[in-house]
Design a protein around this motif. Structure first.
Motif, PDB file in Angstrom:
ATOM      1  N   ALA A 128       0.844  -1.200   0.000  1.00 54.50           N
ATOM      2  CA  ALA A 128       0.000   0.000   0.000  1.00 54.50           C
ATOM      3  C   ALA A 128       0.880   1.251   0.000  1.00 54.50           C
ATOM      4  N   GLY A 129       1.993   1.197   0.732  1.00 53.07           N
ATOM      5  CA  GLY A 129       2.943   2.313   0.722  1.00 53.07           C
ATOM      6  C   GLY A 129       3.533   2.536  -0.658  1.00 53.07           C
ATOM      7  N   LEU A 130       3.779   1.431  -1.373  1.00 46.85           N
ATOM      8  CA  LEU A 130       4.288   1.527  -2.741  1.00 46.85           C
ATOM      9  C   LEU A 130       3.257   2.174  -3.661  1.00 46.85           C
ATOM     10  N   VAL A 131       1.990   1.789  -3.502  1.00 44.95           N
ATOM     11  CA  VAL A 131       0.910   2.374  -4.307  1.00 44.95           C
ATOM     12  C   VAL A 131       0.854   3.885  -4.085  1.00 44.95           C
ATOM     13  N   MET A 132       0.936   4.292  -2.814  1.00 46.69           N
ATOM     14  CA  MET A 132       0.858   5.714  -2.497  1.00 46.69           C
ATOM     15  C   MET A 132       2.043   6.471  -3.097  1.00 46.69           C
ATOM     16  N   TYR A 133       3.233   5.862  -3.057  1.00 42.12           N
ATOM     17  CA  TYR A 133       4.392   6.544  -3.641  1.00 42.12           C
ATOM     18  C   TYR A 133       4.242   6.684  -5.152  1.00 42.12           C
ATOM     19  N   MET A 134       3.724   5.647  -5.807  1.00 45.28           N
ATOM     20  CA  MET A 134       3.531   5.718  -7.258  1.00 45.28           C
ATOM     21  C   MET A 134       2.543   6.824  -7.622  1.00 45.28           C
ATOM     22  N   MET A 135       1.489   6.957  -6.853  1.00 46.32           N
ATOM     23  CA  MET A 135       0.512   8.013  -7.112  1.00 46.32           C
ATOM     24  C   MET A 135       1.148   9.387  -6.905  1.00 46.32           C
ATOM     25  N   TYR A 136       1.979   9.488  -5.872  1.00 47.92           N
ATOM     26  CA  TYR A 136       2.682  10.756  -5.633  1.00 47.92           C
ATOM     27  C   TYR A 136       3.643  11.058  -6.780  1.00 47.92           C
ATOM     28  N   ARG A 137       4.424  10.059  -7.142  1.00 44.68           N
ATOM     29  CA  ARG A 137       5.473  10.242  -8.141  1.00 44.68           C
ATOM     30  C   ARG A 137       4.917  10.626  -9.501  1.00 44.68           C
ATOM     31  N   ALA A 144       1.276  19.339  -8.716  1.00 43.65           N
ATOM     32  CA  ALA A 144       1.699  20.443  -7.849  1.00 43.65           C
ATOM     33  C   ALA A 144       2.704  21.346  -8.548  1.00 43.65           C
ATOM     34  N   ASP A 145       3.512  20.770  -9.446  1.00 42.10           N
ATOM     35  CA  ASP A 145       4.511  21.551 -10.183  1.00 42.10           C
ATOM     36  C   ASP A 145       3.968  22.114 -11.480  1.00 42.10           C
ATOM     37  N   ASN A 146       2.671  21.899 -11.730  1.00 41.91           N
ATOM     38  CA  ASN A 146       2.039  22.363 -12.974  1.00 41.91           C
ATOM     39  C   ASN A 146       2.735  21.804 -14.210  1.00 41.91           C
ATOM     40  N   SER A 147       3.194  20.556 -14.078  1.00 42.28           N
ATOM     41  CA  SER A 147       3.897  19.934 -15.216  1.00 42.28           C
ATOM     42  C   SER A 147       3.225  18.630 -15.632  1.00 42.28           C
ATOM     43  N   ARG A 148       1.948  18.509 -15.309  1.00 45.84           N
ATOM     44  CA  ARG A 148       1.234  17.268 -15.615  1.00 45.84           C
ATOM     45  C   ARG A 148       1.002  17.145 -17.116  1.00 45.84           C
ATOM     46  N   ARG A 149       1.328  16.018 -17.661  1.00 39.54           N
ATOM     47  CA  ARG A 149       1.153  15.790 -19.091  1.00 39.54           C
ATOM     48  C   ARG A 149      -0.268  15.323 -19.374  1.00 39.54           C
ATOM     49  N   THR A 150      -0.678  15.528 -20.638  1.00 39.02           N
ATOM     50  CA  THR A 150      -2.027  15.101 -21.015  1.00 39.02           C
ATOM     51  C   THR A 150      -2.151  13.584 -20.988  1.00 39.02           C
ATOM     52  N   SER A 151      -1.053  12.908 -21.290  1.00 39.52           N
ATOM     53  CA  SER A 151      -1.073  11.449 -21.277  1.00 39.52           C
ATOM     54  C   SER A 151       0.085  10.940 -20.426  1.00 39.52           C
ATOM     55  N   ASN A 152      -0.232  10.291 -19.318  1.00 33.84           N
ATOM     56  CA  ASN A 152       0.799   9.807 -18.412  1.00 33.84           C
ATOM     57  C   ASN A 152       0.673   8.295 -18.319  1.00 33.84           C
ATOM     58  N   TRP A 153       0.965   7.634 -19.428  1.00 36.67           N
ATOM     59  CA  TRP A 153       0.761   6.181 -19.484  1.00 36.67           C
ATOM     60  C   TRP A 153       1.687   5.431 -18.536  1.00 36.67           C
ATOM     61  N   LYS A 154       2.905   5.966 -18.323  1.00 41.53           N
ATOM     62  CA  LYS A 154       3.815   5.309 -17.389  1.00 41.53           C
ATOM     63  C   LYS A 154       3.246   5.346 -15.971  1.00 41.53           C
ATOM     64  N   THR A 159       1.055   2.567 -11.449  1.00 41.89           N
ATOM     65  CA  THR A 159       0.075   2.571 -10.359  1.00 41.89           C
ATOM     66  C   THR A 159      -0.843   1.362 -10.444  1.00 41.89           C
ATOM     67  N   THR A 160      -1.275   1.032 -11.657  1.00 40.91           N
ATOM     68  CA  THR A 160      -2.164  -0.128 -11.846  1.00 40.91           C
ATOM     69  C   THR A 160      -1.474  -1.417 -11.418  1.00 40.91           C
ATOM     70  N   LEU A 161      -0.223  -1.579 -11.817  1.00 37.94           N
ATOM     71  CA  LEU A 161       0.528  -2.781 -11.422  1.00 37.94           C
ATOM     72  C   LEU A 161       0.698  -2.842  -9.905  1.00 37.94           C
ATOM     73  N   SER A 162       0.932  -1.686  -9.282  1.00 36.89           N
ATOM     74  CA  SER A 162       1.092  -1.646  -7.828  1.00 36.89           C
ATOM     75  C   SER A 162      -0.197  -2.044  -7.126  1.00 36.89           C
ATOM     76  N   VAL A 163      -1.327  -1.564  -7.641  1.00 36.23           N
ATOM     77  CA  VAL A 163      -2.626  -1.908  -7.047  1.00 36.23           C
ATOM     78  C   VAL A 163      -2.899  -3.401  -7.202  1.00 36.23           C
ATOM     79  N   LEU A 164      -2.611  -3.941  -8.395  1.00 36.59           N
ATOM     80  CA  LEU A 164      -2.809  -5.382  -8.617  1.00 36.59           C
ATOM     81  C   LEU A 164      -1.921  -6.205  -7.694  1.00 36.59           C
TER      82      LEU A 164
END
Length: 219
Positions: A128-137, A144-154, A159-164
């Motif tokens: 669960a800690g790993l999932v939270m870090y992936m979501m943060y990362r 927060a840095d206003n650098s979010r891309r339109t497509s963040n497939w990585k 995050t999906t793999l961490s949840v699984l």
């Protein structure tokens, strides 16, 4: 300086007396006080000739002395520690504390409440800690840095793999025999939860760890 003070009116002498006391309170030495008074006494005496009192000329004693107070430098804002291992550990301890306390308190209230085994609890909290870090990362930090891309497939993939992995670890560790996956008494679970929160607090205080639950823009 004494001769100049003798030339002052009663009100201006009282003003100089108050200024002297204030200068001493802000840490000025005798020499510094004399130097300041030598600078302002001629001005006050000159003002007297026009009927202007020292308070009107220089302001209230506290206002006048404020300019001589030592300037306190702004405390630098310490940067949060974004070490991935520490952030993962911080989140894992948070989940371990929460899950253990929840299970422990529930078990104290009713004996029929399902309780996770110790290994399941620890492994589940770690992933669960790993999932939270992936979501943060991949999501909180870029946003927060206003650098979010339109497509963040990585980010979605990681995050999906961490949840699984979280789901798989929780399910399969729960299949372990109770001789391995010990079920602790309710009070022991409460203690584990409190210890986890305590260790997290100490680590956060020691290393100034950035929480994966919230992101602040870099300066």
């Amino acid at each position: 300086m004494e001769n100049l003070i003798e030339e002052l009116t009663a009100k201006n002498k009282e003003y100089i007396h108050s200024v002297t006391k204030q200068l001493i309170l802000v840490g000025k030495s005798d020499e510094e006080v004399k130097e300041i008074l030598n600078d302002i006494l001629p001005q006050i005496i000159e003002g007297q000739k026009s009927g202007i009192i020292a308070r009107k000329l220089l302001g209230a004693p506290t206002e006048f002395v404020a300019q001589y107070q030592p300037k306190v430098a702004d405390r630098p804002v310490s940067e949060k520690n974004e070490n991935p291992v520490l952030m993962w550990l911080d989140s894992s301890l948070l989940f371990l504390g929460f899950i253990s306390l929840l299970n422990g308190v529930t078990a104290l209230i009713t004996s029929k409440a399902p309780v996770y085994g110790l290994i399941t609890t620890i492994l589940s909290a770690a992933v669960a800690g790993l999932v939270m870090y992936m979501m943060y990362r991949y999501f909180y930090r870029p946003k927060a840095d206003n650098s979010r891309r339109t497509s963040n497939w990585k980010g979605f993939a990681a995050t999906t793999l961490s949840v699984l992995l979280w789901i798989a670890v929780t399910i399969f560790s729960g299949l372990l025999p109770t001789s391995v996956n010990l079920q602790l008494p309710a009070i022991a679970l409460v203690i584990v939860g409190l210890v986890a929160f305590g260790v997290r607090w100490l680590l956060k205080r020691q290393f100034n760890i950035q929480s994966a639950l919230v992101a602040q823009p870099r300066r």
